[in-house]
Design a protein around this motif. Structure first.
Motif, mmCIF file in Angstrom:
data_model
loop_
_atom_site.group_PDB
_atom_site.id
_atom_site.type_symbol
_atom_site.label_atom_id
_atom_site.label_comp_id
_atom_site.label_asym_id
_atom_site.label_seq_id
_atom_site.Cartn_x
_atom_site.Cartn_y
_atom_site.Cartn_z
ATOM 1 N N VAL A 1 0.842 -1.197 0.000
ATOM 2 C CA VAL A 1 0.000 0.000 0.000
ATOM 3 C C VAL A 1 0.881 1.252 0.000
ATOM 4 O O VAL A 1 0.660 2.178 -0.784
ATOM 5 N N LYS A 2 1.902 1.272 0.857
ATOM 6 C CA LYS A 2 2.802 2.429 0.910
ATOM 7 C C LYS A 2 3.519 2.635 -0.417
ATOM 8 O O LYS A 2 3.700 3.762 -0.867
ATOM 9 N N LEU A 3 3.923 1.523 -1.031
ATOM 10 C CA LEU A 3 4.596 1.616 -2.321
ATOM 11 C C LEU A 3 3.661 2.215 -3.371
ATOM 12 O O LEU A 3 4.072 3.086 -4.157
ATOM 13 N N GLY A 4 2.404 1.800 -3.381
ATOM 14 C CA GLY A 4 1.423 2.369 -4.302
ATOM 15 C C GLY A 4 1.223 3.855 -4.065
ATOM 16 O O GLY A 4 1.156 4.645 -5.017
ATOM 17 N N GLU A 5 1.139 4.255 -2.798
ATOM 18 C CA GLU A 5 0.981 5.670 -2.460
ATOM 19 C C GLU A 5 2.204 6.473 -2.900
ATOM 20 O O GLU A 5 2.075 7.590 -3.418
ATOM 21 N N LEU A 6 3.369 5.897 -2.715
ATOM 22 C CA LEU A 6 4.609 6.562 -3.132
ATOM 23 C C LEU A 6 4.646 6.728 -4.642
ATOM 24 O O LEU A 6 4.978 7.811 -5.147
ATOM 25 N N ASP A 7 4.270 5.681 -5.358
ATOM 26 C CA ASP A 7 4.232 5.759 -6.820
ATOM 27 C C ASP A 7 3.242 6.830 -7.289
ATOM 28 O O ASP A 7 3.546 7.606 -8.208
ATOM 29 N N GLU A 8 2.075 6.877 -6.659
ATOM 30 C CA GLU A 8 1.071 7.899 -7.008
ATOM 31 C C GLU A 8 1.629 9.297 -6.762
ATOM 32 O O GLU A 8 1.439 10.204 -7.569
ATOM 33 N N PHE A 9 2.303 9.465 -5.643
ATOM 34 C CA PHE A 9 2.874 10.766 -5.293
ATOM 35 C C PHE A 9 3.928 11.178 -6.318
ATOM 36 O O PHE A 9 3.965 12.331 -6.751
ATOM 37 N N LEU A 10 4.765 10.228 -6.704
ATOM 38 C CA LEU A 10 5.783 10.522 -7.724
ATOM 39 C C LEU A 10 5.140 10.895 -9.047
ATOM 40 O O LEU A 10 5.581 11.844 -9.728
ATOM 41 N N GLU A 11 4.110 10.179 -9.426
ATOM 42 C CA GLU A 11 3.408 10.460 -10.686
ATOM 43 C C GLU A 11 2.728 11.821 -10.644
ATOM 44 O O GLU A 11 2.726 12.548 -11.632
ATOM 45 N N SER A 12 2.167 12.186 -9.499
ATOM 46 C CA SER A 12 1.483 13.484 -9.402
ATOM 47 C C SER A 12 2.486 14.632 -9.528
ATOM 48 O O SER A 12 2.177 15.681 -10.052
ATOM 49 N N GLY A 13 3.718 14.396 -9.090
ATOM 50 C CA GLY A 13 4.744 15.413 -9.231
ATOM 51 C C GLY A 13 5.177 15.601 -10.663
ATOM 52 O O GLY A 13 5.540 16.688 -11.085
ATOM 53 N N LYS A 14 5.103 14.536 -11.443
ATOM 54 C CA LYS A 14 5.491 14.600 -12.857
ATOM 55 C C LYS A 14 4.462 15.373 -13.671
ATOM 56 O O LYS A 14 4.794 15.992 -14.665
ATOM 57 N N GLU A 15 3.213 15.323 -13.259
ATOM 58 C CA GLU A 15 2.156 16.024 -13.992
ATOM 59 C C GLU A 15 2.327 17.536 -13.925
ATOM 60 O O GLU A 15 1.874 18.255 -14.792
#
Length: 113
Positions: free
Chosen positions: A97-111
């Motif tokens: 779950v934490k890994l998924g949240e981290l990935d989402e956070f990284l992706e949101s920064g790229k946008e």
């Protein structure tokens, strides 16, 4: 009987670990020579040492290992191992779950780039 240096070689445990395990009554030498205080271990000690190495590799704490060793019959060992397995599975779920949240956070920064 094995001298401590031989026992270290066959178990992979360090002298310091063996001394600590004896101090906390986890794995005591089979015999201590009263003349020179040399520690000796036997085949029963070897079995217990290998069990402790395995438990440690499964993430058992010293207190958990003491609990296992206090049950001389090892009647509850399977139950304890199942509990540890369930704990590890829960940790895996939480980390996923934490890994998924981290990935989402990284992706949101790229946008925002």
């Amino acid at each position: 009987m094995y001298k401590i240096s031989e026992f270290v070689d066959i178990t992979g445990l360090s002298k310091e670990t063996l001394r600590y395990y004896a101090e906390v009554k986890l794995l005591e030498p089979a015999y201590i020579d009263p003349l020179n205080n040399y520690r000796y271990y036997d085949d029963g000690s070897y079995f217990l040492a290998i069990l402790l190495v395995k438990l440690r590799s499964f993430g058992f704490t010293i207190q958990e290992m003491i609990s296992v060793m206090d049950d001389k019959s090892f009647a509850n060992l399977e139950k304890i191992l199942q509990q540890k397995r369930n704990t590890i599975l829960l940790q895996i779920d939480n980390l996923t779950v934490k890994l998924g949240e981290l990935d989402e956070f990284l992706e949101s920064g790229k946008e925002n780039d």
